[in-house]
Design an enzyme around this catalytic site. Structure first.
Site, mmCIF file in Angstrom:
data_model
loop_
_atom_site.group_PDB
_atom_site.id
_atom_site.type_symbol
_atom_site.label_atom_id
_atom_site.label_comp_id
_atom_site.label_asym_id
_atom_site.label_seq_id
_atom_site.Cartn_x
_atom_site.Cartn_y
_atom_site.Cartn_z
ATOM 1 N N ASP A 105 -21.509 19.770 114.740
ATOM 2 C CA ASP A 105 -22.753 20.537 114.577
ATOM 3 C C ASP A 105 -23.942 19.583 114.616
ATOM 4 O OD1 ASP A 105 -21.351 22.879 114.219
ATOM 5 O OD2 ASP A 105 -21.731 23.031 112.064
ATOM 6 N N ARG A 120 -22.632 23.125 122.759
ATOM 7 C CA ARG A 120 -23.117 24.399 122.223
ATOM 8 C C ARG A 120 -24.646 24.302 122.204
ATOM 9 N NH1 ARG A 120 -22.025 24.729 116.269
ATOM 10 N NH2 ARG A 120 -19.887 25.133 116.861
HETATM 11 P P1 FDA Z 1 -33.434 34.533 116.798
HETATM 12 O O1 FDA Z 1 -33.521 33.862 115.465
HETATM 13 O O2 FDA Z 1 -34.653 34.631 117.628
HETATM 14 O O3 FDA Z 1 -32.820 35.968 116.583
HETATM 15 C C1 FDA Z 1 -32.686 36.926 117.608
HETATM 16 C C2 FDA Z 1 -32.170 38.221 116.989
HETATM 17 O O4 FDA Z 1 -30.849 37.997 116.496
HETATM 18 C C3 FDA Z 1 -32.960 38.698 115.778
HETATM 19 O O5 FDA Z 1 -34.053 39.478 116.179
HETATM 20 C C4 FDA Z 1 -31.908 39.475 115.045
HETATM 21 O O6 FDA Z 1 -31.752 40.732 115.620
HETATM 22 C C5 FDA Z 1 -30.672 38.669 115.262
HETATM 23 N N1 FDA Z 1 -30.479 37.647 114.192
HETATM 24 C C6 FDA Z 1 -30.757 36.326 114.272
HETATM 25 N N2 FDA Z 1 -30.445 35.690 113.130
HETATM 26 C C7 FDA Z 1 -29.986 36.621 112.306
HETATM 27 C C8 FDA Z 1 -29.519 36.590 110.969
HETATM 28 N N3 FDA Z 1 -29.477 35.447 110.246
HETATM 29 N N4 FDA Z 1 -29.108 37.760 110.417
HETATM 30 C C9 FDA Z 1 -29.145 38.911 111.130
HETATM 31 N N5 FDA Z 1 -29.595 38.999 112.393
HETATM 32 C C10 FDA Z 1 -30.007 37.880 112.980
HETATM 33 N N6 FDA Z 1 -28.326 25.561 114.411
HETATM 34 C C11 FDA Z 1 -28.426 24.224 114.292
HETATM 35 O O7 FDA Z 1 -29.537 23.713 114.059
HETATM 36 N N7 FDA Z 1 -27.319 23.423 114.444
HETATM 37 C C12 FDA Z 1 -26.092 23.934 114.734
HETATM 38 O O8 FDA Z 1 -25.128 23.175 114.867
HETATM 39 C C13 FDA Z 1 -25.963 25.346 114.866
HETATM 40 N N8 FDA Z 1 -24.775 25.929 115.145
HETATM 41 C C14 FDA Z 1 -24.723 27.279 115.424
HETATM 42 C C15 FDA Z 1 -23.531 27.872 115.864
HETATM 43 C C16 FDA Z 1 -23.523 29.201 116.247
HETATM 44 C C17 FDA Z 1 -22.248 29.807 116.763
HETATM 45 C C18 FDA Z 1 -24.716 29.979 116.184
HETATM 46 C C19 FDA Z 1 -24.740 31.404 116.640
HETATM 47 C C20 FDA Z 1 -25.877 29.412 115.706
HETATM 48 C C21 FDA Z 1 -25.892 28.087 115.305
HETATM 49 N N9 FDA Z 1 -27.058 27.497 114.817
HETATM 50 C C22 FDA Z 1 -27.130 26.134 114.684
HETATM 51 C C23 FDA Z 1 -28.181 28.360 114.364
HETATM 52 C C24 FDA Z 1 -29.249 28.543 115.429
HETATM 53 O O9 FDA Z 1 -29.951 27.353 115.620
HETATM 54 C C25 FDA Z 1 -30.250 29.661 115.030
HETATM 55 O O10 FDA Z 1 -30.887 29.283 113.845
HETATM 56 C C26 FDA Z 1 -29.615 31.022 114.823
HETATM 57 O O11 FDA Z 1 -28.603 31.268 115.755
HETATM 58 C C27 FDA Z 1 -30.678 32.124 114.975
HETATM 59 O O12 FDA Z 1 -31.245 32.070 116.256
HETATM 60 P P2 FDA Z 1 -30.936 33.138 117.428
HETATM 61 O O13 FDA Z 1 -30.655 32.362 118.657
HETATM 62 O O14 FDA Z 1 -29.905 34.077 117.009
HETATM 63 O O15 FDA Z 1 -32.335 33.827 117.726
#
Ligand code: FDA
Length: 305
Positions: free
Chosen positions: A132, A182
């Site tokens: 990560d 990732r």
């Molecule tokens: P965004 O935050 O813009 O969300 C888009 C939409 O998704 C929202 O409008 C909502 O509908 C839904 N959503 C998002 N987050 C939600 C929540 N917490 N609860 C409910 N709904 C939600 N980061 C990092 O810095 N280092 C890492 O190693 C990882 N590893 C990692 C693995 C995996 C499998 C995932 C999915 C994510 C990570 N992350 C991470 C976290 C990543 O950086 C980010 O903070 C989250 O995925 C939220 O961003 P989104 O891309 O979902 O978009």
């Protein structure tokens, strides 16, 4: 979400006293929505259920910012145990690790030793390991360690964050390592000197790095719950005829579970990031920082008790 509330949760996520208290009192305040359990037995049950639904898993034994050798050793031991369980039960699960949980902040020699033990066990059990990405201050060290280990092991990947200015150049740099990456938006509190402060710029950069890494021919995990990014990726792979074996979607356990299943039904590979363990607090606070609805959910949980 209001930036002040987001910053408050990100600030709370690193508070050492609260981290200790949370460990002592166990999974609370609705954290079970995002954390699959505290023990290996509990998480194995969850993995089996997800696998039965066609979802792949990457398992995360929770823990970060460890400052004692003993704790880093225990995390390594537990990670190896869980790798053996995955191997013996033939579960469809990879494992994700955080270098600060394995001693990154203590010494490089320690974290390398722990990582090599984990990678050796993973090789024996045919389990892929993803490092990560943590906050910016650990980014360069994490990539340096990844590069050294990548030359020794095949079954290792890492994470790049779209919010950092440096990421496009890291994508180029890691190309010669044929790195399985990732790609995420980024979850930590970073300064405007190193990261895009505006969400729309992060989203644009996310699209650019997805395109670059895929067109370089490397395996790419698109880890997001953002529907626009998912649709963008589907379009991109169609236009460029990217084979289905070269990419997958990833989402976090407990977030958009219906969409996870839909994507499987549509024929895409979907991997769920499943955290477990007693050190759930920092992870949980970052999830709360991401979405106001989650905070309301937690408040309901507190007041119900
Ligand atoms: P965004 O935050 O813009 O969300 C888009 C939409 O998704 C929202 O409008 C909502 O509908 C839904 N959503 C998002 N987050 C939600 C929540 N917490 N609860 C409910 N709904 C939600 N980061 C990092 O810095 N280092 C890492 O190693 C990882 N590893 C990692 C693995 C995996 C499998 C995932 C999915 C994510 C990570 N992350 C991470 C976290 C990543 O950086 C980010 O903070 C989250 O995925 C939220 O961003 P989104 O891309 O979902 O978009």
């Amino acid at each position: 979400m209001d930036q002040t509330i987001k910053n408050l949760f990100l600030f709370l996520s690193t508070n050492k006293m609260l981290i200790k208290l949370a460990k002592k009192f166990g999974l609370r305040f609705g954290a079970t929505r995002f954390v699959a359990g505290e023990t290996t037995d509990q998480v194995v049950k969850v993995i089996k259920e997800l696998n039965q639904k066609g979802l792949d898993v990457t398992l995360d034994y929770l823990g970060e910012f460890v400052d004692s050798r003993e704790e880093a050793f225990q995390t390594t031991e537990l990670t190896i145990d869980v790798i053996k369980r995955i191997g013996s039960l033939k579960l469809s699960s990879q494992v994700s690790v955080k270098l600060t949980a394995l001693g990154l902040d203590i010494s490089e020699e320690l974290v390398m030793k722990n990582m090599r033990r984990i990678l050796d066990a993973a090789k024996e059990n045919n389990v892929f390991i993803t490092i990560d990405m943590e906050d910016y201050t650990r980014c360069q060290k994490t990539l340096d360690i990844f590069k050294i280990l990548r030359l020794e092991y095949d079954h290792i990947g890492t994470v790049l964050q779209a919010y950092l200015f440096r990421t496009m150049s890291d994508i180029e740099d890691l190309n010669e390592y044929t790195a399985c990456l990732r790609l995420v938006k980024g979850a930590y509190k970073e300064s405007v000197e190193v990261a895009f402060p505006e969400k729309r710029d992060v989203d644009e950069n996310f699209k650019k790095i997805i395109e670059k890494h895929l067109l370089n021919g490397n395996f790419t995990s698109i880890a997001t719950h953002d529907e626009r990014i998912i649709e963008y990726t589907k379009e991109l792979v169609k236009i460029h005829q990217i084979p289905s074996g070269q990419f997958e979607f990833q989402m976090l356990y407990g977030i958009r579970p219906e969409r996870q299943l839909e994507l499987v039904k549509e024929g895409y590979k979907m991997r769920v990031y499943v955290p477990f363990g007693t050190d759930w607090y920092g992870y949980f606070m970052r999830r709360l920082a991401e979405r106001p609805a989650n905070v309301a959910f937690v408040l309901k949980g507190i007041f119900k008790k």
